[in-house]
Design a protein around this motif. Structure first.
Motif, PDB file in Angstrom:
ATOM      1  N   PRO A 112      54.544  37.567  35.805  1.00  0.00           N
ATOM      2  CA  PRO A 112      54.421  38.649  36.689  1.00  0.00           C
ATOM      3  C   PRO A 112      53.203  39.384  37.057  1.00  0.00           C
ATOM      4  CG  PRO A 112      56.052  39.301  35.040  1.00  0.00           C
ATOM      5  CD  PRO A 112      55.378  37.979  34.469  1.00  0.00           C
ATOM      6  N   ASP A 113      52.451  39.838  36.014  1.00  0.00           N
ATOM      7  CA  ASP A 113      51.204  40.407  36.358  1.00  0.00           C
ATOM      8  C   ASP A 113      50.334  39.633  37.124  1.00  0.00           C
ATOM      9  OD1 ASP A 113      52.300  42.518  35.032  1.00  0.00           O
ATOM     10  OD2 ASP A 113      51.177  42.215  32.973  1.00  0.00           O
ATOM     11  N   MET A 114      49.944  38.435  36.740  1.00  0.00           N
ATOM     12  CA  MET A 114      49.108  37.560  37.445  1.00  0.00           C
ATOM     13  C   MET A 114      49.754  37.248  38.766  1.00  0.00           C
ATOM     14  SD  MET A 114      46.105  36.236  37.399  1.00  0.00           S
ATOM     15  CE  MET A 114      45.517  35.953  35.646  1.00  0.00           C
ATOM     16  N   ALA A 115      50.923  36.896  38.978  1.00  0.00           N
ATOM     17  CA  ALA A 115      51.702  36.475  40.179  1.00  0.00           C
ATOM     18  C   ALA A 115      51.483  37.503  41.266  1.00  0.00           C
ATOM     19  CB  ALA A 115      52.947  36.381  39.940  1.00  0.00           C
ATOM     20  N   SER A 116      51.548  38.979  40.925  1.00  0.00           N
ATOM     21  CA  SER A 116      51.380  39.993  41.636  1.00  0.00           C
ATOM     22  C   SER A 116      50.021  40.217  42.296  1.00  0.00           C
ATOM     23  CB  SER A 116      51.903  41.241  41.020  1.00  0.00           C
ATOM     24  OG  SER A 116      50.900  41.701  39.890  1.00  0.00           O
ATOM     25  N   ARG A 117      49.022  39.536  41.641  1.00  0.00           N
ATOM     26  CA  ARG A 117      47.624  39.744  42.088  1.00  0.00           C
ATOM     27  C   ARG A 117      47.285  38.616  43.277  1.00  0.00           C
ATOM     28  NH1 ARG A 117      43.897  38.699  37.924  1.00  0.00           N
ATOM     29  NH2 ARG A 117      42.296  39.789  39.096  1.00  0.00           N
ATOM     30  N   ILE A 118      48.109  37.546  43.046  1.00  0.00           N
ATOM     31  CA  ILE A 118      47.758  36.609  44.084  1.00  0.00           C
ATOM     32  C   ILE A 118      48.070  36.756  45.504  1.00  0.00           C
ATOM     33  CG2 ILE A 118      48.357  33.953  44.768  1.00  0.00           C
ATOM     34  CD1 ILE A 118      47.171  34.189  42.005  1.00  0.00           C
ATOM     35  N   THR A 119      46.836  36.524  46.485  1.00  0.00           N
ATOM     36  CA  THR A 119      46.877  37.089  47.881  1.00  0.00           C
ATOM     37  C   THR A 119      46.993  35.833  48.668  1.00  0.00           C
ATOM     38  OG1 THR A 119      44.643  37.158  47.900  1.00  0.00           O
ATOM     39  CG2 THR A 119      45.993  39.111  47.556  1.00  0.00           C
ATOM     40  N   HIS A 120      46.715  34.623  48.326  1.00  0.00           N
ATOM     41  CA  HIS A 120      46.478  33.306  49.086  1.00  0.00           C
ATOM     42  C   HIS A 120      46.645  32.223  48.207  1.00  0.00           C
ATOM     43  CE1 HIS A 120      43.986  36.409  51.045  1.00  0.00           C
ATOM     44  NE2 HIS A 120      44.099  35.870  52.075  1.00  0.00           N
ATOM     45  N   ALA A 121      47.109  31.141  48.679  1.00  0.00           N
ATOM     46  CA  ALA A 121      46.996  29.851  48.138  1.00  0.00           C
ATOM     47  C   ALA A 121      46.085  28.814  48.901  1.00  0.00           C
ATOM     48  CB  ALA A 121      48.547  29.429  48.081  1.00  0.00           C
ATOM     49  N   GLU A 122      45.102  28.340  48.242  1.00  0.00           N
ATOM     50  CA  GLU A 122      44.283  27.329  48.992  1.00  0.00           C
ATOM     51  C   GLU A 122      45.071  26.264  49.396  1.00  0.00           C
ATOM     52  OE1 GLU A 122      41.485  24.099  49.013  1.00  0.00           O
ATOM     53  OE2 GLU A 122      43.100  24.326  47.640  1.00  0.00           O
ATOM     54  N   GLY A 141      46.013  24.840  37.250  1.00  0.00           N
ATOM     55  CA  GLY A 141      44.960  25.342  38.665  1.00  0.00           C
ATOM     56  C   GLY A 141      44.259  26.423  38.056  1.00  0.00           C
ATOM     57  N   TRP A 142      43.656  27.162  39.177  1.00  0.00           N
ATOM     58  CA  TRP A 142      42.778  28.125  38.909  1.00  0.00           C
ATOM     59  C   TRP A 142      43.026  29.418  39.747  1.00  0.00           C
ATOM     60  CZ3 TRP A 142      41.666  23.321  40.161  1.00  0.00           C
ATOM     61  CH2 TRP A 142      40.713  22.348  39.246  1.00  0.00           C
ATOM     62  N   VAL A 143      43.048  30.793  39.021  1.00  0.00           N
ATOM     63  CA  VAL A 143      43.147  31.795  39.708  1.00  0.00           C
ATOM     64  C   VAL A 143      41.666  32.292  40.160  1.00  0.00           C
ATOM     65  CG1 VAL A 143      44.162  34.194  39.694  1.00  0.00           C
ATOM     66  CG2 VAL A 143      45.162  32.320  38.404  1.00  0.00           C
ATOM     67  N   VAL A 144      41.208  32.661  41.376  1.00  0.00           N
ATOM     68  CA  VAL A 144      39.816  32.614  41.670  1.00  0.00           C
ATOM     69  C   VAL A 144      39.757  34.000  42.391  1.00  0.00           C
ATOM     70  CG1 VAL A 144      38.153  31.770  43.001  1.00  0.00           C
ATOM     71  CG2 VAL A 144      39.467  30.158  41.879  1.00  0.00           C
ATOM     72  N   GLU A 145      39.077  35.077  41.808  1.00  0.00           N
ATOM     73  CA  GLU A 145      38.869  36.224  42.617  1.00  0.00           C
ATOM     74  C   GLU A 145      37.569  36.158  43.418  1.00  0.00           C
ATOM     75  OE1 GLU A 145      40.232  40.140  39.802  1.00  0.00           O
ATOM     76  OE2 GLU A 145      38.150  39.325  39.468  1.00  0.00           O
ATOM     77  N   LEU A 146      37.864  36.207  44.862  1.00  0.00           N
ATOM     78  CA  LEU A 146      36.940  36.080  45.848  1.00  0.00           C
ATOM     79  C   LEU A 146      36.322  37.432  46.357  1.00  0.00           C
ATOM     80  CD1 LEU A 146      35.594  33.487  47.204  1.00  0.00           C
ATOM     81  CD2 LEU A 146      37.594  33.644  48.609  1.00  0.00           C
ATOM     82  N   VAL A 167      42.535  37.245  45.777  1.00  0.00           N
ATOM     83  CA  VAL A 167      42.713  36.389  44.775  1.00  0.00           C
ATOM     84  C   VAL A 167      43.324  35.182  45.130  1.00  0.00           C
ATOM     85  CG1 VAL A 167      43.921  36.218  42.423  1.00  0.00           C
ATOM     86  CG2 VAL A 167      42.914  38.527  43.393  1.00  0.00           C
ATOM     87  N   VAL A 168      42.777  34.011  44.932  1.00  0.00           N
ATOM     88  CA  VAL A 168      43.364  32.747  45.757  1.00  0.00           C
ATOM     89  C   VAL A 168      43.848  31.932  44.508  1.00  0.00           C
ATOM     90  CG1 VAL A 168      42.496  30.834  47.030  1.00  0.00           C
ATOM     91  CG2 VAL A 168      41.321  33.191  47.389  1.00  0.00           C
ATOM     92  N   TRP A 169      45.011  31.263  44.579  1.00  0.00           N
ATOM     93  CA  TRP A 169      45.370  30.206  43.982  1.00  0.00           C
ATOM     94  C   TRP A 169      44.921  29.096  44.215  1.00  0.00           C
ATOM     95  CZ3 TRP A 169      46.932  29.095  39.169  1.00  0.00           C
ATOM     96  CH2 TRP A 169      47.642  27.859  38.909  1.00  0.00           C
ATOM     97  N   VAL A 170      44.043  28.014  43.414  1.00  0.00           N
ATOM     98  CA  VAL A 170      44.027  26.954  43.659  1.00  0.00           C
ATOM     99  C   VAL A 170      44.485  25.938  42.831  1.00  0.00           C
ATOM    100  CG1 VAL A 170      41.778  25.268  44.024  1.00  0.00           C
ATOM    101  CG2 VAL A 170      41.635  27.885  44.455  1.00  0.00           C
ATOM    102  N   ALA A 171      45.619  25.113  43.514  1.00  0.00           N
ATOM    103  CA  ALA A 171      46.213  24.112  42.489  1.00  0.00           C
ATOM    104  C   ALA A 171      45.665  22.937  42.141  1.00  0.00           C
ATOM    105  CB  ALA A 171      47.416  23.944  43.278  1.00  0.00           C
ATOM    106  N   ALA A 172      45.833  22.734  40.968  1.00  0.00           N
ATOM    107  CA  ALA A 172      45.019  21.403  40.294  1.00  0.00           C
ATOM    108  C   ALA A 172      45.194  20.123  41.253  1.00  0.00           C
ATOM    109  CB  ALA A 172      45.701  21.090  38.654  1.00  0.00           C
ATOM    110  N   TRP A 199      37.614  28.571  52.402  1.00  0.00           N
ATOM    111  CA  TRP A 199      38.793  27.840  51.965  1.00  0.00           C
ATOM    112  C   TRP A 199      40.008  27.914  52.762  1.00  0.00           C
ATOM    113  CZ3 TRP A 199      38.718  29.731  46.334  1.00  0.00           C
ATOM    114  CH2 TRP A 199      37.963  28.897  45.511  1.00  0.00           C
ATOM    115  N   THR A 200      40.627  26.846  53.348  1.00  0.00           N
ATOM    116  CA  THR A 200      41.878  27.227  54.244  1.00  0.00           C
ATOM    117  C   THR A 200      42.873  27.423  53.504  1.00  0.00           C
ATOM    118  OG1 THR A 200      41.064  25.284  55.726  1.00  0.00           O
ATOM    119  CG2 THR A 200      43.569  26.034  55.627  1.00  0.00           C
ATOM    120  N   VAL A 201      43.625  28.865  53.800  1.00  0.00           N
ATOM    121  CA  VAL A 201      44.718  29.215  52.795  1.00  0.00           C
ATOM    122  C   VAL A 201      45.899  29.539  53.388  1.00  0.00           C
ATOM    123  CG1 VAL A 201      42.806  30.416  51.209  1.00  0.00           C
ATOM    124  CG2 VAL A 201      43.818  31.624  53.287  1.00  0.00           C
ATOM    125  N   ASP A 202      47.092  29.651  52.653  1.00  0.00           N
ATOM    126  CA  ASP A 202      48.440  29.981  53.052  1.00  0.00           C
ATOM    127  C   ASP A 202      48.663  31.284  52.334  1.00  0.00           C
ATOM    128  OD1 ASP A 202      50.819  30.075  54.071  1.00  0.00           O
ATOM    129  OD2 ASP A 202      51.277  28.039  53.141  1.00  0.00           O
TER     130      ASP A 202
END
Length: 129
Positions: free
Chosen positions: A43-53, A120-125, A3-8, A26-29
């Protein structure tokens, strides 16, 4: 599944549009700011984020790449305000987050929720390999 965060602001600078079903790389952190995500996304969505693009490596050459097929996209908005009176830097207002499931990254993301800022976008990959 990643689950990747892609900032606007990253996409505004130099990102390519993406859609459900697209294959992306994507290059991620993996070091993400949990406090910001909890405040901005809840907190629910934040707990799903595994990477930030990341488009800007800030001189780091150790950032990994994640690749795969886009399964879902949620656009994310939220309100901001100064943390303390007179502050110039604004922070996310907890509980103000809103999401909209979409099929592509493009569109009118800045105008969907009056008074809120598009983040931005929360992207399931579905990751390769």
């Amino acid at each position: 599944m990643a689950v990747v965060w892609v900032a606007a602001w990253q996409m505004d600078c130099c990102g390519d549009p993406f859609a459900v079903g697209d294959r992306v790389g994507w290059t991620v952190d993996r070091e993400i700011d949990d406090d910001w995500f909890v405040a901005a996304l809840g907190p629910d969505m934040a707990s799903r984020i595994t990477h930030a693009e990341q488009h800007h490596d800030d001189g780091r050459d150790d950032l990994p790449e994640v690749s795969g097929r886009v399964v879902s996209i949620a656009r994310a908005w939220g309100a901001y305000c100064p943390q303390h009176p007179g502050d110039q830097v604004h922070v996310p207002v907890p509980g103000s987050h809103r999401f909209l499931e979409v099929s592509e990254s493009g569109g009118f993301e800045r105008h969907a929720f009056s008074g809120l800022t598009f983040n931005g976008w929360v992207v399931e990959l579905d990751e390769d390999g």
